[in-house]
Motif scaffolding. Structure first.
Motif, PDB file in Angstrom:
ATOM      1  N   HIS A  83      -4.448 -12.418   0.235  1.00 34.80           N
ATOM      2  CA  HIS A  83      -3.014 -12.904   0.192  1.00 34.80           C
ATOM      3  C   HIS A  83      -2.133 -12.759  -1.328  1.00 34.80           C
ATOM      4  N   ILE A  84      -3.225 -13.114  -2.151  1.00 37.75           N
ATOM      5  CA  ILE A  84      -2.912 -13.011  -3.839  1.00 37.75           C
ATOM      6  C   ILE A  84      -2.890 -11.569  -4.113  1.00 37.75           C
ATOM      7  N   LYS A  85      -3.426 -10.774  -3.481  1.00 41.96           N
ATOM      8  CA  LYS A  85      -3.434  -9.087  -3.793  1.00 41.96           C
ATOM      9  C   LYS A  85      -2.553  -8.723  -2.894  1.00 41.96           C
ATOM     10  N   GLY A  86      -1.702  -9.291  -2.315  1.00 41.69           N
ATOM     11  CA  GLY A  86      -0.667  -8.686  -1.575  1.00 41.69           C
ATOM     12  C   GLY A  86      -0.568  -8.518  -0.006  1.00 41.69           C
ATOM     13  N   ALA A  87      -1.581  -9.316   0.681  1.00 43.80           N
ATOM     14  CA  ALA A  87      -1.670  -8.831   2.268  1.00 43.80           C
ATOM     15  C   ALA A  87      -0.168  -9.228   3.073  1.00 43.80           C
ATOM     16  N   ALA A  88       0.429 -10.023   2.647  1.00 44.14           N
ATOM     17  CA  ALA A  88       1.375 -10.652   3.331  1.00 44.14           C
ATOM     18  C   ALA A  88       2.557  -9.445   3.579  1.00 44.14           C
ATOM     19  N   ARG A  89       2.722  -8.462   2.714  1.00 48.33           N
ATOM     20  CA  ARG A  89       3.534  -7.426   2.709  1.00 48.33           C
ATOM     21  C   ARG A  89       3.032  -6.396   3.514  1.00 48.33           C
ATOM     22  N   LEU A  90       1.763  -6.334   3.848  1.00 44.12           N
ATOM     23  CA  LEU A  90       1.175  -5.434   4.925  1.00 44.12           C
ATOM     24  C   LEU A  90       1.473  -5.561   6.206  1.00 44.12           C
ATOM     25  N   ASN A  96       7.449  -3.310  10.455  1.00 41.76           N
ATOM     26  CA  ASN A  96       8.633  -2.263  10.334  1.00 41.76           C
ATOM     27  C   ASN A  96       8.133  -1.079  10.940  1.00 41.76           C
ATOM     28  N   LEU A  97       6.717  -0.372  11.047  1.00 40.20           N
ATOM     29  CA  LEU A  97       6.528   0.759  11.590  1.00 40.20           C
ATOM     30  C   LEU A  97       6.281   0.786  12.975  1.00 40.20           C
ATOM     31  N   GLU A 144       0.486   3.076   5.695  1.00 43.98           N
ATOM     32  CA  GLU A 144       1.445   3.938   6.517  1.00 43.98           C
ATOM     33  C   GLU A 144       0.679   5.371   6.921  1.00 43.98           C
ATOM     34  N   GLU A 145       0.146   5.765   5.632  1.00 42.46           N
ATOM     35  CA  GLU A 145      -0.664   7.005   5.813  1.00 42.46           C
ATOM     36  C   GLU A 145      -1.348   6.950   7.046  1.00 42.46           C
ATOM     37  N   ILE A 146      -2.391   5.610   6.915  1.00 42.89           N
ATOM     38  CA  ILE A 146      -3.374   5.284   8.001  1.00 42.89           C
ATOM     39  C   ILE A 146      -2.718   5.565   9.469  1.00 42.89           C
ATOM     40  N   ILE A 147      -1.717   4.892   9.599  1.00 42.30           N
ATOM     41  CA  ILE A 147      -1.009   4.772  10.917  1.00 42.30           C
ATOM     42  C   ILE A 147      -0.560   6.035  11.376  1.00 42.30           C
ATOM     43  N   GLU A 148       0.276   7.078  10.523  1.00 43.35           N
ATOM     44  CA  GLU A 148       0.605   8.051  10.901  1.00 43.35           C
ATOM     45  C   GLU A 148      -0.616   8.826  11.146  1.00 43.35           C
ATOM     46  N   ASP A 149      -1.616   8.826  10.342  1.00 37.10           N
ATOM     47  CA  ASP A 149      -2.742   9.682  10.871  1.00 37.10           C
ATOM     48  C   ASP A 149      -3.270   9.571  12.135  1.00 37.10           C
TER      49      ASP A 149
ATOM     50  N   ALA B 608      18.904   5.196  -3.182  1.00 39.10           N
ATOM     51  CA  ALA B 608      19.771   4.953  -2.271  1.00 39.10           C
ATOM     52  C   ALA B 608      19.409   5.212  -0.904  1.00 39.10           C
ATOM     53  N   GLN B 609      18.867   6.308  -0.635  1.00 38.08           N
ATOM     54  CA  GLN B 609      18.616   6.471   0.629  1.00 38.08           C
ATOM     55  C   GLN B 609      17.591   5.559   1.336  1.00 38.08           C
ATOM     56  N   LYS B 610      16.638   4.905   0.662  1.00 38.87           N
ATOM     57  CA  LYS B 610      16.063   3.903   0.889  1.00 38.87           C
ATOM     58  C   LYS B 610      16.253   2.551   1.313  1.00 38.87           C
ATOM     59  N   CYS B 611      17.357   2.398   0.371  1.00 41.30           N
ATOM     60  CA  CYS B 611      18.088   0.903   0.388  1.00 41.30           C
ATOM     61  C   CYS B 611      18.472   0.620   1.906  1.00 41.30           C
ATOM     62  N   PRO B 612      17.943  -0.765   2.235  1.00 44.78           N
ATOM     63  CA  PRO B 612      18.184  -1.013   3.653  1.00 44.78           C
ATOM     64  C   PRO B 612      19.724  -1.679   3.586  1.00 44.78           C
TER      65      PRO B 612
END
Lengths: 155, 649
Positions: A83-90, A96-97, A144-149, B608-612
């Motif tokens: 979490h401290i290293k940024g897992a929540a954003r994943l 989103n994806l 994103e890359e992994i999922i696209e892959d 600008a393109q990416k801004c939601p």
């Protein structure tokens, strides 16, 4: 799940004891990935418990699932270190994806997401696993890359 | 991978060792024992640390690379699997022992390094760039100019009583465990002592529960032993679902037999014939290895009926949890084993009188139990020499977060946190400043840099509002936002609250909401939002105290700890968030504001393109601007800009 398989699982628990409820449900989930209504009813008959009681127990615990997992099962670590290293954003990125949240499966049945407490890769966090492949130091772009892959390879 | 973990057993030989009839062994048997023990090495032995941590780091590929290397060159070597030495930053670890030479450990052995390392080692050269160190030995010739593992900063301060076998022996082999002295304490207990005497021994040793409050273990056992009942149960709580804690899993993966032995002794001491080990089903490898250990012990007659003709019967059952943090609480854990929802109940009656199936039950944390074989083996007096007066023994920590060397650490009680962070952990990487520590997971507390001289000891930590808790030490550097971390803990506690009692169910939710509001971008500065926000801020501390005082179980009672301890330790940061709407670490994205540096902007329009929300305006090839009113602070522009033109404030 066919009845024979279920019967075999139940045979492993010769005593009709409530203590066996969670282990039986775990075995069923291990075999078929999630709990179906029929299986729950069958277990109820066997353990002499109403299905409502079984659901009440099964829904309390976070590891029981009531819909099938996706073909690709994503596990995201949400340990403190990750979490401290940024897992929540994943987690947000996956939403989103793929439009799925913890415990959900995407509509096409391709991806499902599970948030786990710790995967043991604290020094390499954030960690994620896709089926049985591990990815370390995952960033949003890498995710994103992994999922696209995986999507591409499937098509 | 099955054959890799398999092990051949030498049943009759091990029985002789266990019976203690070493004098009856012939030359051949003695040699076999030396062989299992690793004292005598006739062919090169390559041991790979194979556990969850190393698999994440890529141990599967490393294993394949080693196997291919040996097959291609037709080298007759033994490939062995071991647990983790604890230094997970250096995983995958590989040990190589050549006949007559000391065992050497290599760190970060990724597949591409395997042939480099093995080529050199088989030519009697140690490639210095890959080596971690060699293991001290009297029986084998040490390598020249290679550091000893136990002298490395990570290991130097440690005292490994519980972890002594981790990373040394094959977790799948009962034979290796026995020749290294395993199950000797258990047999000693059932042969030489009465249950009462074992309880007294543990009481004399001063062992205290490692799970949290530090209740004397011997006393707990005696209460149960003396409670009149037909049946008694032992439950070992090995289910650490604390985020940031991984030591119990690593011990179960690295040395499962030690837990089986510890549970067996404890069961004997309290007169239980059935014991449960509770662990999370998520820990697949730990479950598998533990089940394997239990099966092996049963095959060898160490569990089951009339163990080694002592008249003592014992059955150990593995109970896999289904994902409920609250099951760390003993009454909830009991309910879960009974097949019910894992909800705690009020105490008293305590489980020592009425526990599982209404029978006297001891619930012990796994680490507490692991101390017992050590106490039985060396006696209470010698055990007490380690640690402090009131807290004897050692404590196992998992150190992680923003730290150079993270891993599994066992130190005597009384060592300062400074030593753990700087000496063992090697400090914060990239020359960043240390902000503080989170101790003991969500139920623990936070400490600042100024508290680093605190000694690890139940009383000293309690004074600071912390508990040893799960033993997780998470290091935060200056780029960690304290509010974000507390919010994360609160979110977890809110989700994991069983919902039975109102203070915990509603309190954790409300605290989470307040923290969310503090870190949120203000929607409108003048309306009710601000009022709402400040009402929360004013009440936060009081609310935390109420939740602490009125919750039913430990989860709720400690749920306020993160809030209270961080408010007292990092008050200034709270105030900055509240009054200035500023996050100094830059983590709370909604509080940052973004500007475009007109000189740097090339007008590439990517932002600008990416801004939601369409907050960025401007025409192509000309500098853009951000309309602050529309910006939601998602930072997508900041991350997508290739020219560094976007400034975060």
């Amino acid at each position: 799940m066919d009845r024979d398989k279920l019967k075999k699982i139940l045979e492993r628990y010769p005593f009709v004891e409530r203590e066996n409820l969670i282990p039986i449900l775990q075995d069923i989930q291990y075999e078929q990935g999630y709990l179906t209504e029929e299986a729950v009813k069958e277990v109820g008959n066997y353990l002499e418990l109403p299905a409502s009681k079984i659901y009440s127990v099964a829904t309390f615990y976070s590891k029981f699932q009531f819909q099938p997992r996706g073909k690709f099962h994503i596990k995201l670590c949400s340990g403190t270190s990750c979490h401290i290293k940024g897992a929540a954003r994943l987690e947000k990125k996956v939403y989103n994806l793929l439009n799925i949240m913890d415990g959900e499966t995407s509509r096409d049945g391709m991806f499902s997401l599970e948030i786990v407490t710790c995967m043991g890769g604290c020094s390499l966090g954030p960690v994620m696993a896709l089926n049985n492949r591990y990815f370390t130091e995952v960033t949003e772009d890498k995710l994103e890359e992994i999922i696209e892959d995986y999507k591409e390879n499937e098509e | 991978m099955a054959s890799f973990e398999e092990n051949t057993s030498q049943y009759s030989l091990i029985q002789t060792v266990l019976e203690g009839n070493a004098g009856d062994m012939d030359e051949k048997e003695r040699e076999a024992v030396d062989h299992i023990k690793g004292d005598k090495v006739t062919q090169p032995v390559i041991s790979l640390s194979y556990n969850t941590a190393s698999i994440v780091a890529g141990a599967d590929e490393t294993f394949n690379a080693i196997r291919d290397y040996l097959e291609e060159r037709d080298i007759d070597a033994r490939l062995n699997v071991i647990g983790s030495l604890g230094l997970i930053t250096a995983e995958p670890l590989m040990d190589v022992q050549l006949p007559g030479k000391a065992r050497v450990t290599f760190s970060n052995v990724f597949p591409e390094k395997v042939s480099d390392i093995l080529d050199a080692v088989f030519n009697n050269i140690i490639p210095k760039e890959y080596v971690l160190g060699q293991h001290p030995t009297d029986l084998h010739e040490p390598w020249e100019n290679i550091a000893y593992v136990n002298e490395l900063p990570f290991f130097q301060t440690q005292k490994r009583l519980i972890l002594k076998n981790c990373g040394r022996i094959n977790p799948g082999s009962i034979d290796e465990y026995v020749v290294h002295g395993g199950y000797r304490s258990f047999l000693m207990a059932i042969r030489n002592y009465t249950p009462e005497e074992v309880c007294t021994l543990v009481e004399d040793s001063g062992l205290r529960g490692r799970g949290g409050e530090g209740y004397p273990t011997g006393k707990k056992w005696k209460t149960t032993l003396n409670a009149p009942a037909e049946k008694r149960f032992l439950i070992c709580n090995a289910g650490e679902s604390d985020p940031g804690a991984f030591m119990e899993r690593m011990i179960m993966e690295g040395d499962p037999h030690s837990l089986v032995e510890a549970v067996a002794i404890a069961s004997y001491a309290i007169g239980a014939q059935k014991a449960y080990i509770y662990l999370e089903s998520e820990y697949e490898m730990a479950c598998r290895r533990l089940q394997n250990a239990i099966d092996q012990a049963r095959d060898y007659g160490l569990l089951g009926h009339d163990i080694f003709s002592s008249g003592f019967n014992l059955n150990i059952q593995l109970h896999q949890g289904a994902g409920a943090y609250v099951c760390g609480e003993e009454t909830a854990l009991i309910a879960s084993i009974e097949g019910k929802r894992g909800m705690p109940r009020p105490k008293p009656p305590y489980p020592s009188h009425r526990g599982l199936h209404n029978q006297p039950t001891v619930v012990n944390n796994m680490e507490t139990l692991l101390n017992v074989p050590v106490i039985v083996r060396y006696g209470a007096a010698r055990y007490k020499q380690t640690g402090t007066d009131k807290s004897p023994g050692t404590k196992v920590f998992s150190v992680s977060g923003k730290i150079e060397r993270s891993g599994l650490v066992e130190i005597p009680m009384g060592v300062s946190l400074r030593e753990v962070v700087y000496k063992i952990g090697g400090g914060v990487p990239d020359n960043k400043g240390l902000k503080g520590l989170l101790l003991g997971g969500p139920a623990g507390g936070a400490l600042t840099y100024d508290h680093l001289n605190t000694r690890i000891d139940y009383e000293e930590l309690k004074q600071l509002g912390c508990t040893l808790g799960s033993g997780a030490v998470v290091v935060m550097d200056e780029h960690t936002c304290i509010l974000d971390t507390v919010k994360y803990y609160m979110h977890l506690l809110e989700e994991e609250s069983c919902g039975k009692c109102i203070p915990c169910r509603e309190g954790t939710r409300r605290m989470h909401e307040i923290l969310e509001n503090i870190t949120k971008r203000p929607e409108e500065e003048n309306g009710s939002f601000t009022l709402h926000r400040f009402k929360g801020v004013i009440n936060l501390e009081r609310l935390a105290h109420v939740v602490q005082d009125t919750s039913l179980c430990g989860l709720g009672q400690r749920a306020a700890n993160p809030v209270l301890s961080t408010i007292s330790a990092f008050r200034q940061e709270y105030e900055e968030h509240i009054f200035e709407r500023k996050c100094r670490a830059g983590v709370c994205q909604e509080l940052s504001t973004f500007y475009i540096d007109v000189d740097q902007c090339t007008g590439c329009t990517i932002c600008a393109q990416k801004c939601p929300t369409g907050a960025i305006v401007g025409s192509a090839k000309k500098p853009h601007f951000i309309v602050q009113e529309r910006c939601i602070g998602c930072a997508i522009c900041y991350e997508s800009c290739k020219f560094g033109a976007i400034i975060r404030k």
